[in-house]
Design a protein around this motif. Structure first.
Motif, PDB file in Angstrom:
ATOM      1  N   LEU A  36       1.537  37.279  81.843  1.00  0.00           N
ATOM      2  CA  LEU A  36       2.991  36.837  82.130  1.00  0.00           C
ATOM      3  C   LEU A  36       4.121  37.970  82.093  1.00  0.00           C
ATOM      4  O   LEU A  36       4.806  38.106  83.110  1.00  0.00           O
ATOM      5  CB  LEU A  36       3.365  35.643  81.315  1.00  0.00           C
ATOM      6  CG  LEU A  36       4.892  34.892  81.355  1.00  0.00           C
ATOM      7  CD1 LEU A  36       5.154  34.771  82.892  1.00  0.00           C
ATOM      8  CD2 LEU A  36       4.873  33.805  80.336  1.00  0.00           C
ATOM      9  N   ASN A  37       4.147  38.461  80.928  1.00  0.00           N
ATOM     10  CA  ASN A  37       4.876  39.671  80.880  1.00  0.00           C
ATOM     11  C   ASN A  37       4.695  40.918  82.053  1.00  0.00           C
ATOM     12  O   ASN A  37       5.914  41.073  82.369  1.00  0.00           O
ATOM     13  CB  ASN A  37       4.566  40.367  79.482  1.00  0.00           C
ATOM     14  CG  ASN A  37       5.968  41.398  78.979  1.00  0.00           C
ATOM     15  OD1 ASN A  37       7.047  40.767  78.777  1.00  0.00           O
ATOM     16  ND2 ASN A  37       5.544  42.685  79.052  1.00  0.00           N
ATOM     17  N   GLU A  38       3.620  40.946  82.401  1.00  0.00           N
ATOM     18  CA  GLU A  38       3.371  42.051  83.487  1.00  0.00           C
ATOM     19  C   GLU A  38       3.878  41.596  84.919  1.00  0.00           C
ATOM     20  O   GLU A  38       4.560  42.217  85.809  1.00  0.00           O
ATOM     21  CB  GLU A  38       2.105  42.443  83.623  1.00  0.00           C
ATOM     22  CG  GLU A  38       1.517  43.140  82.335  1.00  0.00           C
ATOM     23  CD  GLU A  38      -0.002  43.451  82.337  1.00  0.00           C
ATOM     24  OE1 GLU A  38      -0.666  42.987  83.430  1.00  0.00           O
ATOM     25  OE2 GLU A  38      -0.563  44.008  81.666  1.00  0.00           O
ATOM     26  N   GLN A  39       3.598  40.238  85.146  1.00  0.00           N
ATOM     27  CA  GLN A  39       4.133  39.589  86.391  1.00  0.00           C
ATOM     28  C   GLN A  39       5.448  39.060  86.626  1.00  0.00           C
ATOM     29  O   GLN A  39       5.989  38.889  87.513  1.00  0.00           O
ATOM     30  CB  GLN A  39       3.282  38.552  86.736  1.00  0.00           C
ATOM     31  CG  GLN A  39       1.707  38.924  86.887  1.00  0.00           C
ATOM     32  CD  GLN A  39       1.586  39.837  88.144  1.00  0.00           C
ATOM     33  OE1 GLN A  39       2.266  39.699  88.975  1.00  0.00           O
ATOM     34  NE2 GLN A  39       0.598  40.900  87.922  1.00  0.00           N
ATOM     35  N   PHE A  40       5.873  38.872  85.202  1.00  0.00           N
ATOM     36  CA  PHE A  40       7.529  38.389  85.136  1.00  0.00           C
ATOM     37  C   PHE A  40       8.544  38.879  86.123  1.00  0.00           C
ATOM     38  O   PHE A  40       9.207  38.376  86.870  1.00  0.00           O
ATOM     39  CB  PHE A  40       7.932  38.307  83.743  1.00  0.00           C
ATOM     40  CG  PHE A  40       9.309  37.425  83.616  1.00  0.00           C
ATOM     41  CD1 PHE A  40       9.184  36.260  83.414  1.00  0.00           C
ATOM     42  CD2 PHE A  40      10.703  38.397  83.408  1.00  0.00           C
ATOM     43  CE1 PHE A  40      10.582  35.723  83.324  1.00  0.00           C
ATOM     44  CE2 PHE A  40      11.742  37.629  83.213  1.00  0.00           C
ATOM     45  CZ  PHE A  40      11.940  36.377  83.397  1.00  0.00           C
ATOM     46  N   PRO A  41       8.636  40.299  85.906  1.00  0.00           N
ATOM     47  CA  PRO A  41       9.703  41.060  86.988  1.00  0.00           C
ATOM     48  C   PRO A  41       9.450  40.694  88.330  1.00  0.00           C
ATOM     49  O   PRO A  41      10.667  40.896  89.171  1.00  0.00           O
ATOM     50  CB  PRO A  41       9.701  42.448  86.645  1.00  0.00           C
ATOM     51  CG  PRO A  41       8.778  42.544  85.258  1.00  0.00           C
ATOM     52  CD  PRO A  41       7.876  41.319  85.191  1.00  0.00           C
TER      53      PRO A  41
END
Length: 317
Positions: A36-41
């Motif tokens: 999620l953190n990687e895809q969030f931006p």
């Protein structure tokens, strides 16, 4: 007015630093918080701009996305972000999120008063003190901090100084205020801003710093320091800063300038204060304990009108 998208957010400040906490983003499935953190931006680019940019936000606003935990034993999971994307850790964000969830009843109070917050940096265990359903304090510990270099000469225009570098949640460049003709007070903001721009230019592209600190430790014998912290874009961080306090304490401890057995109070340019104390030290690597309080400043619903010509917002720094 036409409404295309709505978001409800809770705003909390911790020692002057503002956090916008959201829970109702469009649902997407992720196998882990790291994914999620990687895809969030990318996936939530619209949400970042909508909720952090002006006219709804401002340059110093921080975001916290709260989601159900992925790991067993965690009470909640959080993704921290700012205008540039995700951030591994925001100590103030931990305080802000826990304050908002407990005071709104979205997270039930525990008899143990201990809560596990899942972040991409790992599970952070904190203690929250409640009184009459109000969070009076949140206690947490920092990650390790270490002095990397000291007495590095830098110069730019009329600035001739030495800087120390400390690695922690950011890579800090610490300047000593001794010898400068102004104090760290709001009345001297213009002089401080001018100094900050010179200090940033002095480091130039030679050092990969992410925060610059101007440190006044003239009252260190009383357990007090004053600081002002700059981002690389010359924006002044609004809080005294958990990381700033830890970085400066690490620098002073390593130099033998303060005692390891006493609390250190860091005061900002606008008189907000944070208190920390040494938790552990192993071969020049230091960790600290903090206690702080968050204050809910508002619960708002933000909308996106599809005809709004400033739908992506803007930033003035």
């Amino acid at each position: 007015m036409k409404i295309k998208t709505t978001y409800t957010a809770t705003d909390v400040h911790v020692a002057g630093e503002a956090y916008r906490i959201i829970k109702d983003v469009p649902f997407s499935y992720y196998q882990s918080l790291h994914e999620l953190n990687e895809q969030f931006p990318i996936i939530y680019e619209l949400e970042i701009k909508l909720l952090l940019n002006e006219p709804r936000g401002f340059a110093g606003l921080n975001g916290c996305l709260v989601v159900p935990p992925f790991r067993s034993g965690a009470d909640v999971a959080v993704v921290f972000f700012d205008h540039d994307g995700t951030v591994p850790m925001q100590y103030g964000g931990i305080v802000a999120v826990l304050t908002a969830l407990l005071e709104s009843g979205q997270l039930k109070a525990k008899p143990s008063a201990k809560y596990n917050i899942e972040t991409v940096s790992g599970i952070v265990t904190v203690t929250a003190t409640l009184q009459d359903d109000e969070v009076k304090a949140v206690a947490l510990k920092s990650e390790p901090y270490q002095v990397v270099k000291t007495n590095v000469p830098v110069s730019y225009l009329d600035l001739q100084a030495e800087v120390a570098f400390v690695q922690g949640d950011h890579f800090y460049a610490i300047y000593d205020k001794a010898g400068l003709p102004f104090d760290i007070t709001i009345e001297n903001l213009s002089d401080i801003n001018q100094w900050g721009k010179k200090a940033i230019e002095a480091l130039g592209g030679n050092h990969a710093f992410s925060r610059i600190i101007l440190l006044d430790h003239s009252e260190k014998n009383k357990g007090k320091i004053n600081t002002v912290t700059f981002r690389p874009d010359a924006y002044i961080v609004r809080s005294p800063g958990f990381g700033t306090l830890a970085a400066c304490s690490t620098y002073l401890l390593e130099n033998g300038d303060i005692c390891a057995d006493r609390q250190i109070e860091n005061e900002s340019i606008f008189n907000a204060k944070l208190i920390g104390e040494l938790s552990t030290e192993v071969e020049g690597v230091y960790s600290f304990s903090f206690s702080a309080r968050g204050f809910i400043t508002g619960i708002q619903t933000y909308v996106l009108d599809p005809t709004d010509p400033l739908s992506e917002g803007f930033l003035l720094k």
